[in-house]
Design a protein around this motif. Structure first.
Motif, short mmCIF file in Angstrom:
data_model
loop_
_atom_site.label_atom_id
_atom_site.label_comp_id
_atom_site.label_asym_id
_atom_site.label_seq_id
_atom_site.Cartn_x
_atom_site.Cartn_y
_atom_site.Cartn_z
N TYR A 80 15.64 30.30 35.83
CA TYR A 80 15.95 29.60 34.58
C TYR A 80 16.29 30.63 33.51
N CYS A 81 17.46 30.49 32.90
CA CYS A 81 17.96 31.44 31.90
C CYS A 81 17.95 30.81 30.52
N GLY A 82 17.34 31.49 29.56
CA GLY A 82 17.33 30.98 28.20
C GLY A 82 17.07 32.07 27.19
N ASP A 83 17.25 31.74 25.92
CA ASP A 83 17.13 32.73 24.84
C ASP A 83 15.77 32.71 24.16
N MET B 257 9.10 28.79 38.31
CA MET B 257 10.47 29.30 38.44
C MET B 257 10.53 30.76 38.04
N LYS B 258 11.61 31.42 38.39
CA LYS B 258 11.86 32.78 37.94
C LYS B 258 12.53 32.71 36.56
N ALA B 259 11.92 33.33 35.58
CA ALA B 259 12.40 33.23 34.21
C ALA B 259 13.28 34.42 33.85
N VAL B 260 14.41 34.12 33.20
CA VAL B 260 15.35 35.15 32.76
C VAL B 260 15.55 34.99 31.25
N TRP B 261 15.22 36.05 30.51
CA TRP B 261 15.43 36.03 29.06
C TRP B 261 16.79 36.63 28.75
N TYR B 262 17.67 35.81 28.17
CA TYR B 262 19.02 36.22 27.80
C TYR B 262 19.02 36.55 26.31
#
Length: 252
Positions: A190-193, A207-212
């Motif tokens: 999951y990608c978010g700011d 889930m695997k978290a992605v910080w954009y």
């Protein structure tokens, strides 16, 4: 050895699209220009004053995101009905159209840098994509907005919190996304700011978290005890995925 995801889910605002130039009064003006009746002569600025009062009154019902509370959600349609009917403004168009007119007037939107490149890459690699966003606007409105910004996208589904009761970071909205994705939570990125709503929420749901970061609000506090990947560009995320394909290790 790390595992390439089966699905990548994106937040919308400041992740897929930059809505930094957002002016609610400008949106009000667009809606009022289509009013059939406005007996009190309410201006866009006066309308916003009352809208702000309604928002403050609703904090007791739905909480404030900045307080770190998992929240419920309400819809723009219910908000607009109260706002305009209380002020005796007749618009002469369906409420879902009011939502669209306001959004188009309020927001100057552009896609984030190289997001088309990333989406094309994911599609070629057979990795599914979807969108889950916290917003008062309907899923249909967001889908129409995304289709206009990113024509030819391959998103499996789009969800907005107002149609599913719960806002991120509540685990139930992520659980619903997992059901729609049809894959285990740990195979979803999951990608978010937003470090609280997106990163903490996704990680808490397995889930695997992605910080954009490029469009992220400054000064956010890193959530305690949460592992996540930070990417400063979509090209960087592609590089991470390519590394995993070559047998590299996960970076979180």
């Amino acid at each position: 050895m790390g595992m390439v995801p089966e699905m990548v889910i994106f937040d919308y605002g400041q992740t897929l699209a930059d809505e930094g130039d957002y002016d609610a009064v400008r949106g009000n003006r667009a809606v009022l220009s289509m009013a059939v009746k406005n007996p009190r002569g309410i201006t866009a600025e006066q309308l916003q004053v009352f809208a702000d009062e309604l928002t403050k009154d609703m904090e007791g019902l739905f909480g404030e995101e900045k307080r770190g509370k998992a929240e419920g959600e309400f819809s723009a349609v219910s908000f607009d009905r109260y706002l305009y009917e209380y002020l005796e403004i007749e618009l002469g168009m369906p409420w879902d159209e009011v939502e669209r007119v306001f959004w188009k007037g309020a927001a100057r939107v552009r896609v984030t840098e190289n997001v088309e490149k990333l989406l094309d890459y994911l599609y070629r690699e057979g990795i599914g994509t979807a969108v889950v966003s916290n917003m008062m606007k309907s899923t249909q409105s967001l889908k129409e907005k995304i289709d206009g910004l990113l024509p030819g996208n391959h998103f499996s589904f789009v969800m907005t919190s107002c149609d599913y009761l719960f806002r991120k970071p509540h685990p139930r909205i992520f659980a619903m996304a997992q059901v729609k994705a049809g894959v285990p939570a740990d195979r979803i990125w999951y990608c978010g700011d937003n470090l609280f709503c997106d990163v903490k929420g996704a990680a808490g749901a397995g889930m695997k978290a992605v910080w954009y970061t490029p469009y992220a609000k400054k000064g956010q506090e890193a959530p305690d005890g949460v592992d996540y990947l930070t990417v400063n560009s979509w090209d960087e995320l592609i590089e991470v995925l390519e590394s995993l394909k070559r047998g590299g290790k996960e970076e979180w």
